[in-house]
Scaffold this active site. Structure first.
Site, PDB file in Angstrom:
ATOM      1  CG  HIS A  75      41.640  13.597  17.041  1.00 16.53           C
ATOM      2  ND1 HIS A  75      40.873  14.404  16.243  1.00 16.53           N
ATOM      3  CD2 HIS A  75      42.364  14.427  17.821  1.00 16.53           C
ATOM      4  CE1 HIS A  75      41.122  15.679  16.520  1.00 16.53           C
ATOM      5  NE2 HIS A  75      42.029  15.713  17.475  1.00 16.53           N
ATOM      6  CB  CYS A  83      39.125  17.542  19.325  1.00 23.03           C
ATOM      7  SG  CYS A  83      40.680  18.388  19.713  1.00 23.03           S
ATOM      8  CD  GLU A 108      39.340  12.225  13.937  1.00 24.53           C
ATOM      9  OE1 GLU A 108      40.210  13.121  13.923  1.00 24.53           O
ATOM     10  OE2 GLU A 108      38.772  11.876  14.983  1.00 24.53           O
TER      11      GLU A 108
END
Length: 357
Positions: free
Chosen positions: A332, A247, A334
Protein backbone atom coordinates in the site's frame (compact mmCIF):
# COMPACT_ATOMS: atom_id res chain seq x y z
CA UNK A 1 -19.67 -6.59 35.57
CA UNK A 2 -17.40 -7.56 32.68
CA UNK A 3 -18.81 -10.30 30.49
CA UNK A 4 -16.67 -13.39 29.83
CA UNK A 5 -16.62 -14.54 26.20
CA UNK A 6 -14.71 -17.20 24.27
CA UNK A 7 -12.72 -17.39 21.06
CA UNK A 8 -13.07 -20.86 19.52
CA UNK A 9 -10.77 -21.80 16.65
CA UNK A 10 -11.66 -24.44 14.07
CA UNK A 11 -8.81 -26.65 15.35
CA UNK A 12 -10.57 -26.90 18.72
CA UNK A 13 -8.49 -24.31 20.59
CA UNK A 14 -10.54 -22.21 23.03
CA UNK A 15 -9.47 -18.92 24.62
CA UNK A 16 -11.30 -17.06 27.38
CA UNK A 17 -11.45 -13.28 27.35
CA UNK A 18 -13.65 -10.31 28.13
CA UNK A 19 -16.19 -8.51 25.99
CA UNK A 20 -16.13 -4.89 24.86
CA UNK A 21 -17.99 -3.11 22.12
CA UNK A 22 -21.05 -4.88 20.75
CA UNK A 23 -22.19 -8.16 22.30
CA UNK A 24 -23.10 -11.00 19.96
CA UNK A 25 -21.84 -14.32 18.65
CA UNK A 26 -19.85 -13.82 15.46
CA UNK A 27 -17.96 -16.01 12.97
CA UNK A 28 -15.08 -14.97 10.73
CA UNK A 29 -11.67 -15.77 9.30
CA UNK A 30 -9.14 -15.13 12.08
CA UNK A 31 -6.10 -13.07 10.99
CA UNK A 32 -3.45 -11.07 12.82
CA UNK A 33 -1.86 -7.72 12.04
CA UNK A 34 1.46 -6.54 13.45
CA UNK A 35 1.05 -2.76 13.32
CA UNK A 36 2.14 -0.85 16.43
CA UNK A 37 -0.08 2.05 15.38
CA UNK A 38 -2.69 2.67 12.70
CA UNK A 39 -5.47 0.66 14.34
CA UNK A 40 -8.02 3.22 13.10
CA UNK A 41 -6.97 2.54 9.52
CA UNK A 42 -7.07 -1.21 10.23
CA UNK A 43 -10.59 -1.06 11.61
CA UNK A 44 -11.83 0.94 8.62
CA UNK A 45 -9.93 -0.88 5.84
CA UNK A 46 -12.56 -2.69 3.71
CA UNK A 47 -9.95 -5.37 2.93
CA UNK A 48 -10.74 -6.89 6.34
CA UNK A 49 -14.31 -7.70 5.32
CA UNK A 50 -15.49 -10.96 6.94
CA UNK A 51 -12.43 -11.30 9.16
CA UNK A 52 -11.82 -11.39 12.90
CA UNK A 53 -8.80 -9.11 13.31
CA UNK A 54 -6.28 -9.68 16.09
CA UNK A 55 -3.73 -7.00 16.97
CA UNK A 56 -0.34 -8.37 18.01
CA UNK A 57 0.68 -5.07 19.65
CA UNK A 58 -0.37 -5.42 23.31
CA UNK A 59 -2.03 -2.03 23.95
CA UNK A 60 -4.62 -0.65 21.53
CA UNK A 61 -6.74 2.49 21.79
CA UNK A 62 -4.27 4.86 23.44
CA UNK A 63 -5.12 7.70 21.02
CA UNK A 64 -8.81 6.83 20.82
CA UNK A 65 -10.76 6.95 17.59
CA UNK A 66 -10.20 9.88 15.22
CA UNK A 67 -12.95 10.13 12.59
CA UNK A 68 -10.79 12.12 10.17
CA UNK A 69 -8.32 9.20 9.93
CA UNK A 70 -10.91 6.60 8.88
CA UNK A 71 -10.30 4.88 5.53
CA UNK A 72 -14.01 4.22 4.90
CA UNK A 73 -17.36 5.34 6.23
CA UNK A 74 -17.80 2.16 8.28
CA UNK A 75 -15.90 -0.83 9.57
CA UNK A 76 -16.11 -4.15 7.74
CA UNK A 77 -14.33 -6.36 10.29
CA UNK A 78 -16.38 -9.19 11.79
CA UNK A 79 -14.77 -8.73 15.22
CA UNK A 80 -11.73 -7.17 16.88
CA UNK A 81 -9.34 -8.74 19.40
CA UNK A 82 -6.74 -6.96 21.55
CA UNK A 83 -4.58 -7.90 24.53
CA UNK A 84 -5.35 -4.70 26.43
CA UNK A 85 -7.69 -1.84 25.54
CA UNK A 86 -7.14 1.74 26.58
CA UNK A 87 -10.16 3.40 28.17
CA UNK A 88 -8.52 6.80 28.71
CA UNK A 89 -6.97 7.88 25.39
CA UNK A 90 -4.68 10.90 25.24
CA UNK A 91 -4.69 12.77 21.94
CA UNK A 92 -5.91 16.27 21.05
CA UNK A 93 -7.61 14.90 17.91
CA UNK A 94 -9.49 12.11 19.69
CA UNK A 95 -13.24 12.02 18.97
CA UNK A 96 -14.20 9.00 21.09
CA UNK A 97 -12.82 5.90 22.76
CA UNK A 98 -12.15 2.71 20.85
CA UNK A 99 -14.87 0.94 22.82
CA UNK A 100 -17.47 3.56 21.96
CA UNK A 101 -16.60 3.27 18.27
CA UNK A 102 -17.01 -0.51 18.37
CA UNK A 103 -20.30 -0.22 20.24
CA UNK A 104 -21.73 2.46 17.93
CA UNK A 105 -20.72 0.43 14.86
CA UNK A 106 -22.00 -2.89 16.22
CA UNK A 107 -18.56 -4.54 16.19
CA UNK A 108 -17.83 -7.33 18.65
CA UNK A 109 -14.65 -6.73 20.63
CA UNK A 110 -12.60 -9.06 22.84
CA UNK A 111 -9.75 -8.22 25.21
CA UNK A 112 -7.72 -9.64 28.11
CA UNK A 113 -6.85 -12.68 25.99
CA UNK A 114 -3.47 -14.24 25.15
CA UNK A 115 -2.96 -12.67 21.71
CA UNK A 116 0.63 -13.91 21.57
CA UNK A 117 -0.40 -17.56 21.86
CA UNK A 118 -3.18 -17.13 19.31
CA UNK A 119 -0.74 -15.51 16.86
CA UNK A 120 1.68 -18.41 17.29
CA UNK A 121 -1.10 -20.87 16.43
CA UNK A 122 -1.94 -18.98 13.22
CA UNK A 123 1.72 -18.68 12.22
CA UNK A 124 2.28 -22.40 12.67
CA UNK A 125 -1.01 -23.70 11.29
CA UNK A 126 -2.18 -20.94 8.97
CA UNK A 127 -5.22 -18.68 8.88
CA UNK A 128 -8.28 -20.45 10.23
CA UNK A 129 -11.93 -19.79 10.93
CA UNK A 130 -13.04 -18.86 14.42
CA UNK A 131 -16.12 -17.87 16.37
CA UNK A 132 -16.50 -15.51 19.31
CA UNK A 133 -19.32 -16.66 21.56
CA UNK A 134 -20.62 -16.70 25.12
CA UNK A 135 -20.81 -20.51 25.31
CA UNK A 136 -18.07 -22.62 23.67
CA UNK A 137 -20.23 -25.74 24.06
CA UNK A 138 -22.59 -24.35 21.42
CA UNK A 139 -19.98 -24.27 18.63
CA UNK A 140 -20.58 -26.52 15.63
CA UNK A 141 -16.98 -27.12 14.51
CA UNK A 142 -17.92 -28.84 11.26
CA UNK A 143 -19.99 -25.84 10.26
CA UNK A 144 -17.22 -23.51 11.41
CA UNK A 145 -14.68 -25.21 9.14
CA UNK A 146 -16.96 -24.64 6.16
CA UNK A 147 -17.23 -20.88 6.71
CA UNK A 148 -15.94 -18.81 3.80
CA UNK A 149 -15.81 -15.07 3.12
CA UNK A 150 -18.10 -14.48 0.12
CA UNK A 151 -19.52 -11.54 -1.84
CA UNK A 152 -16.69 -9.43 -0.43
CA UNK A 153 -16.07 -6.95 -3.24
CA UNK A 154 -19.76 -6.29 -3.93
CA UNK A 155 -20.32 -5.69 -0.20
CA UNK A 156 -17.59 -3.05 0.10
CA UNK A 157 -17.68 -1.23 -3.25
CA UNK A 158 -19.61 2.01 -3.75
CA UNK A 159 -23.09 1.53 -5.19
CA UNK A 160 -23.05 4.52 -7.51
CA UNK A 161 -20.36 6.70 -9.11
CA UNK A 162 -19.02 9.76 -7.34
CA UNK A 163 -16.48 12.46 -8.20
CA UNK A 164 -13.59 13.63 -6.04
CA UNK A 165 -12.17 16.90 -7.42
CA UNK A 166 -8.42 17.32 -7.72
CA UNK A 167 -6.19 20.20 -6.73
CA UNK A 168 -5.16 22.26 -9.77
CA UNK A 169 -6.89 19.82 -12.10
CA UNK A 170 -4.72 18.29 -14.83
CA UNK A 171 -5.82 14.65 -15.19
CA UNK A 172 -9.00 12.59 -15.14
CA UNK A 173 -8.67 9.24 -13.41
CA UNK A 174 -11.21 6.46 -13.01
CA UNK A 175 -10.82 4.65 -9.69
CA UNK A 176 -12.51 1.24 -9.83
CA UNK A 177 -13.64 0.59 -6.28
CA UNK A 178 -13.14 -3.04 -5.22
CA UNK A 179 -13.18 -1.98 -1.55
CA UNK A 180 -10.97 1.09 -1.63
CA UNK A 181 -9.16 2.94 1.11
CA UNK A 182 -10.02 6.65 0.94
CA UNK A 183 -6.40 7.74 0.86
CA UNK A 184 -5.93 6.35 -2.66
CA UNK A 185 -8.29 9.02 -3.98
CA UNK A 186 -6.70 11.67 -1.76
CA UNK A 187 -3.20 10.89 -3.09
CA UNK A 188 -4.47 11.20 -6.65
CA UNK A 189 -6.45 14.37 -5.97
CA UNK A 190 -3.51 16.22 -4.46
CA UNK A 191 -1.54 15.43 -7.63
CA UNK A 192 -4.07 17.20 -9.79
CA UNK A 193 -6.43 14.33 -10.61
CA UNK A 194 -10.19 14.53 -10.79
CA UNK A 195 -11.11 11.07 -9.52
CA UNK A 196 -14.28 9.36 -10.75
CA UNK A 197 -14.95 6.55 -8.27
CA UNK A 198 -16.83 3.74 -10.04
CA UNK A 199 -18.55 0.63 -8.63
CA UNK A 200 -16.72 -2.66 -9.06
CA UNK A 201 -19.31 -3.95 -11.55
CA UNK A 202 -18.97 -1.00 -13.95
CA UNK A 203 -18.69 -2.10 -17.56
CA UNK A 204 -15.49 -1.40 -19.46
CA UNK A 205 -17.29 0.56 -22.17
CA UNK A 206 -18.78 2.90 -19.53
CA UNK A 207 -15.32 3.53 -18.10
CA UNK A 208 -13.79 4.16 -21.53
CA UNK A 209 -16.65 6.49 -22.42
CA UNK A 210 -15.30 8.87 -19.77
CA UNK A 211 -12.06 9.09 -21.78
CA UNK A 212 -9.87 8.78 -18.67
CA UNK A 213 -6.19 9.71 -18.65
CA UNK A 214 -5.61 6.76 -16.35
CA UNK A 215 -7.37 3.92 -14.54
CA UNK A 216 -6.71 3.09 -10.88
CA UNK A 217 -7.52 -0.37 -9.49
CA UNK A 218 -8.15 -0.25 -5.75
CA UNK A 219 -7.46 -2.60 -2.91
CA UNK A 220 -10.25 -4.79 -1.57
CA UNK A 221 -11.19 -7.94 0.32
CA UNK A 222 -11.50 -11.64 -0.38
CA UNK A 223 -10.21 -14.17 -2.88
CA UNK A 224 -9.37 -12.42 -6.19
CA UNK A 225 -10.54 -15.44 -8.20
CA UNK A 226 -14.06 -14.92 -6.80
CA UNK A 227 -14.48 -11.95 -9.17
CA UNK A 228 -14.66 -13.33 -12.74
CA UNK A 229 -16.91 -10.50 -13.96
CA UNK A 230 -14.45 -7.86 -12.74
CA UNK A 231 -11.59 -9.74 -14.39
CA UNK A 232 -13.48 -9.96 -17.69
CA UNK A 233 -14.08 -6.20 -17.71
CA UNK A 234 -10.44 -5.53 -16.85
CA UNK A 235 -9.35 -7.51 -19.91
CA UNK A 236 -11.21 -4.98 -22.07
CA UNK A 237 -9.41 -2.05 -20.41
CA UNK A 238 -5.85 -3.33 -20.71
CA UNK A 239 -3.79 -1.27 -23.16
CA UNK A 240 -6.50 1.39 -23.59
CA UNK A 241 -5.23 3.72 -20.86
CA UNK A 242 -2.45 3.73 -18.23
CA UNK A 243 -3.37 1.41 -15.34
CA UNK A 244 -2.09 1.35 -11.75
CA UNK A 245 -3.27 -1.42 -9.41
CA UNK A 246 -2.88 -1.77 -5.64
CA UNK A 247 -3.36 -4.93 -3.52
CA UNK A 248 -6.52 -6.66 -4.82
CA UNK A 249 -6.26 -4.47 -7.92
CA UNK A 250 -2.75 -5.89 -8.41
CA UNK A 251 -4.08 -9.45 -8.16
CA UNK A 252 -7.06 -8.86 -10.45
CA UNK A 253 -4.81 -7.27 -13.07
CA UNK A 254 -2.53 -10.32 -12.98
CA UNK A 255 -5.52 -12.64 -13.41
CA UNK A 256 -6.78 -10.52 -16.31
CA UNK A 257 -3.34 -10.88 -17.91
CA UNK A 258 -3.55 -14.67 -17.62
CA UNK A 259 -1.67 -15.12 -14.35
CA UNK A 260 -2.54 -17.02 -11.20
CA UNK A 261 -2.94 -16.26 -7.50
CA UNK A 262 -2.44 -18.44 -4.43
CA UNK A 263 -3.62 -18.21 -0.83
CA UNK A 264 -0.81 -17.54 1.65
CA UNK A 265 -0.44 -19.49 4.89
CA UNK A 266 -1.19 -16.52 7.13
CA UNK A 267 -0.85 -13.53 4.81
CA UNK A 268 0.95 -10.23 5.21
CA UNK A 269 -0.76 -7.73 7.51
CA UNK A 270 1.01 -4.86 9.20
CA UNK A 271 3.15 -1.79 8.57
CA UNK A 272 6.61 -3.35 8.62
CA UNK A 273 6.74 -5.56 5.52
CA UNK A 274 10.04 -5.26 3.57
CA UNK A 275 9.76 -5.20 -0.22
CA UNK A 276 12.78 -5.33 -2.52
CA UNK A 277 12.96 -3.48 -5.82
CA UNK A 278 14.57 -6.00 -8.17
CA UNK A 279 15.84 -3.32 -10.55
CA UNK A 280 17.66 -1.17 -8.00
CA UNK A 281 18.19 -3.65 -5.17
CA UNK A 282 16.74 -1.18 -2.68
CA UNK A 283 14.41 -2.45 0.05
CA UNK A 284 11.45 -0.39 1.23
CA UNK A 285 9.30 -0.84 4.33
CA UNK A 286 5.65 -1.11 3.38
CA UNK A 287 2.14 -1.42 4.77
CA UNK A 288 0.28 -4.56 3.68
CA UNK A 289 -3.02 -6.32 4.20
CA UNK A 290 -3.61 -9.37 2.03
CA UNK A 291 -4.05 -13.13 2.24
CA UNK A 292 -3.37 -13.95 -1.43
CA UNK A 293 -0.37 -13.45 -3.70
CA UNK A 294 0.32 -13.42 -7.43
CA UNK A 295 2.31 -16.49 -8.53
CA UNK A 296 5.79 -15.40 -9.64
CA UNK A 297 6.31 -18.28 -12.09
CA UNK A 298 3.49 -17.10 -14.37
CA UNK A 299 4.48 -13.45 -14.72
CA UNK A 300 6.71 -13.72 -17.79
CA UNK A 301 4.09 -15.78 -19.64
CA UNK A 302 1.72 -12.86 -19.13
CA UNK A 303 4.10 -10.32 -20.64
CA UNK A 304 4.99 -8.94 -17.23
CA UNK A 305 8.19 -8.33 -15.30
CA UNK A 306 8.46 -8.82 -11.54
CA UNK A 307 9.32 -5.43 -10.03
CA UNK A 308 9.17 -6.13 -6.29
CA UNK A 309 9.38 -9.20 -4.07
CA UNK A 310 8.80 -9.65 -0.35
CA UNK A 311 12.20 -9.69 1.33
CA UNK A 312 10.95 -12.16 3.95
CA UNK A 313 9.42 -14.92 1.86
CA UNK A 314 10.10 -14.03 -1.79
CA UNK A 315 6.43 -13.71 -2.73
CA UNK A 316 5.36 -11.29 -5.43
CA UNK A 317 4.98 -7.63 -4.48
CA UNK A 318 4.81 -5.92 -7.85
CA UNK A 319 4.60 -6.39 -11.61
CA UNK A 320 5.29 -4.11 -14.58
CA UNK A 321 3.52 -4.61 -17.93
CA UNK A 322 5.50 -2.19 -20.14
CA UNK A 323 3.76 -3.14 -23.39
CA UNK A 324 0.33 -2.54 -21.83
CA UNK A 325 0.96 0.79 -20.03
CA UNK A 326 0.26 -0.92 -16.72
CA UNK A 327 1.91 -1.67 -13.41
CA UNK A 328 0.75 -2.84 -10.01
CA UNK A 329 1.96 -3.48 -6.47
CA UNK A 330 0.78 -5.76 -3.70
CA UNK A 331 1.64 -3.33 -0.89
CA UNK A 332 0.00 0.00 0.00
CA UNK A 333 1.90 3.10 -1.19
CA UNK A 334 -1.02 5.24 0.04
CA UNK A 335 -0.75 3.97 3.64
CA UNK A 336 -1.99 6.86 5.76
CA UNK A 337 -0.62 5.73 9.10
CA UNK A 338 2.69 5.01 7.38
CA UNK A 339 5.19 4.10 6.20
CA UNK A 340 5.32 6.59 3.33
CA UNK A 341 8.39 5.13 1.60
CA UNK A 342 6.66 4.20 -1.66
CA UNK A 343 4.33 7.11 -2.37
CA UNK A 344 6.53 7.91 -5.35
CA UNK A 345 4.54 5.21 -7.19
CA UNK A 346 1.69 7.70 -7.52
CA UNK A 347 4.14 10.08 -9.19
CA UNK A 348 5.10 7.28 -11.56
CA UNK A 349 1.43 6.89 -12.47
CA UNK A 350 1.20 10.64 -13.11
CA UNK A 351 4.26 10.50 -15.36
CA UNK A 352 2.75 7.57 -17.25
CA UNK A 353 -0.45 9.52 -17.87
CA UNK A 354 1.51 12.61 -18.96
CA UNK A 355 3.57 10.55 -21.37
CA UNK A 356 0.44 9.06 -22.91
CA UNK A 357 -1.24 12.40 -23.65
Amino acid sequence: MEKIIYLCLEDGSVFEGKSFGARADVTGELVFTTGMCGYIETLTDPSYYGQIVLQTFPLIGNYGFINEDAESKKSYVSAYIVREKCDNPSNFRCDETLEKYLTDNNIVGMYDVDTREITKIIRENGVMNAVICSDPRSVDYEKLKQYRVTNAVASTSVKKPCLIPGNNHRYNVVLIDYGKKENIARELAKRGCNVAVMPSDTKAEDILSLNPDGIMLSNGPGDPSDNPECIDELKKLIGKSPIFGICLGHQLLALAMGGKTVKLKYGHRGVNQPVKNLKTGRTYISSQNHGYAVVNEDIEKCGGTISYINANDGTNEGVDYPDKMAFSVQFHPEACSGPHDTRFLFDRFIDMMEGNK
